[in-house]
Scaffold this motif. Structure first.
Motif, short mmCIF file in Angstrom:
data_model
loop_
_atom_site.label_atom_id
_atom_site.label_comp_id
_atom_site.label_asym_id
_atom_site.label_seq_id
_atom_site.Cartn_x
_atom_site.Cartn_y
_atom_site.Cartn_z
N LEU B 42 42.84 63.35 95.57
CA LEU B 42 43.50 62.04 95.60
C LEU B 42 43.81 61.57 97.02
CD1 LEU B 42 44.64 59.70 94.04
CD2 LEU B 42 46.63 61.09 93.44
N GLY B 43 44.31 62.47 97.86
CA GLY B 43 44.64 62.11 99.23
C GLY B 43 43.43 61.55 99.97
N HIS B 44 42.29 62.23 99.83
CA HIS B 44 41.08 61.78 100.51
C HIS B 44 40.55 60.47 99.94
CE1 HIS B 44 40.94 66.10 101.80
NE2 HIS B 44 40.88 65.44 102.94
N LEU B 46 42.44 58.10 98.79
CA LEU B 46 43.31 57.05 99.34
C LEU B 46 42.94 56.75 100.79
CD1 LEU B 46 46.65 58.22 97.70
CD2 LEU B 46 45.31 56.20 97.08
N VAL B 47 42.58 57.77 101.54
CA VAL B 47 42.13 57.57 102.92
C VAL B 47 40.84 56.73 102.93
CG1 VAL B 47 41.26 58.70 105.00
CG2 VAL B 47 43.24 59.66 103.81
N GLU B 50 41.71 53.18 102.26
CA GLU B 50 42.31 52.60 103.48
C GLU B 50 41.21 52.22 104.49
OE1 GLU B 50 44.33 55.26 106.23
OE2 GLU B 50 45.89 53.75 106.51
#
Lengths: 176, 176
Positions: B42-44, B46-47, B50
């Motif tokens: 999930l973090g990647h 979102l990056v 962005e």
């Protein structure tokens, strides 16, 4: 290992840094709350959360970030803000290459109190005891952030062993 | 005015830039989709969202960003990802000082088709007509992003008049 726990929220985003390894006494490195004004527009509130999280990452250089997993079954009024604040926290961590782990509220409660249905007071009491603090951190969001970090430190070895077992099983299956 | 519309999503985030003013023919400046791999963490993801949004802001320099308002009543499986992707889009805009507006799906449908209950095909057909395109933009997320931008251009004057009326009423109240 040093872990930043984040209890996501737009009005109050709890943050807490804990250092240690499973089976040894833990140390609190810092605890606080990132607040954003309820009357500001959503975009600016998200920018304020980002700035707050960035500051905590800059200052404490955690190796892991543990964020509370948000469920859409929660209170409908607050869940969107919580999801959005958690997205910002995950984004900040992932952008720096810091691994992000999500833990559910019941996983966190079970980790620090032994019961997934413990109340806030019980979580606060155990965080106080485990980190050898003189009083429970206030507000509850700050205590929850520390509980998340503790949960991550204690669950991480089990998760790693599980991943190793899966990897081993998979490689065995391939060579058989 | 130049508006970037964003139909938020983690797997497919629709983006479309429209230029124009209410009452005059509109021009499509660009349309596309920011995609992130479903198997990434999930973090990647979102990056990646962005980076995609930042690229669209850099390239097209919109004066406004219009994002679909996410409701927690929607499909439980996808709503969290949608909320998180929308947070990233709002964050990117607010960080640059670009005003962010949220419009509900029914506001967007009503703006471009005259009915808040129009289906995807109808929205696609009207976007194609209003922007004088040769074919409906694909996928639907891209068409929805353009519809959001159109909705913002058409609703903005009414919203501004309302804000002016409120401001006038308030100042009259104070001087009375």
């Amino acid at each position: 290992m040093r872990v930043l726990g984040v209890d996501p929220g737009l009005t109050r985003c709890g943050v807490g840094v804990v250092e240690g390894v499973a089976g040894r006494p833990l140390t609190m490195i810092g605890v606080g709350v990132v607040r954003t004004p309820a009357d500001a527009d959503l975009g600016h509130r998200l920018v304020a959360v980002e700035q707050g999280i960035e500051q905590w990452l800059d200052e404490h250089r955690p190796e892991f970030v543990a964020v509370e997993r948000v469920f859409s079954q929660q209170n409908v009024r607050t869940v969107m803000g919580t999801a959005q604040a958690s997205a910002v926290a995950m984004l900040c961590a992932a952008r720096r290459g810091i691994p992000v782990a999500l833990h559910t509220p019941s996983e966190v409660k079970a980790a620090v109190t032994g019961s997934g249905r413990a109340d806030k007071a019980q979580v606060g009491a155990m965080v106080t005891r485990l980190l050898r603090l003189s009083a429970p951190p206030k507000p509850a969001d700050a205590a929850d952030a520390l509980a998340l970090a503790i949960c991550h430190i204690w669950r991480a070895p089990a998760q790693n062993r599980l991943q190793q077992a899966v990897a081993l099983h998979t490689s065995k299956g391939r060579t058989a």
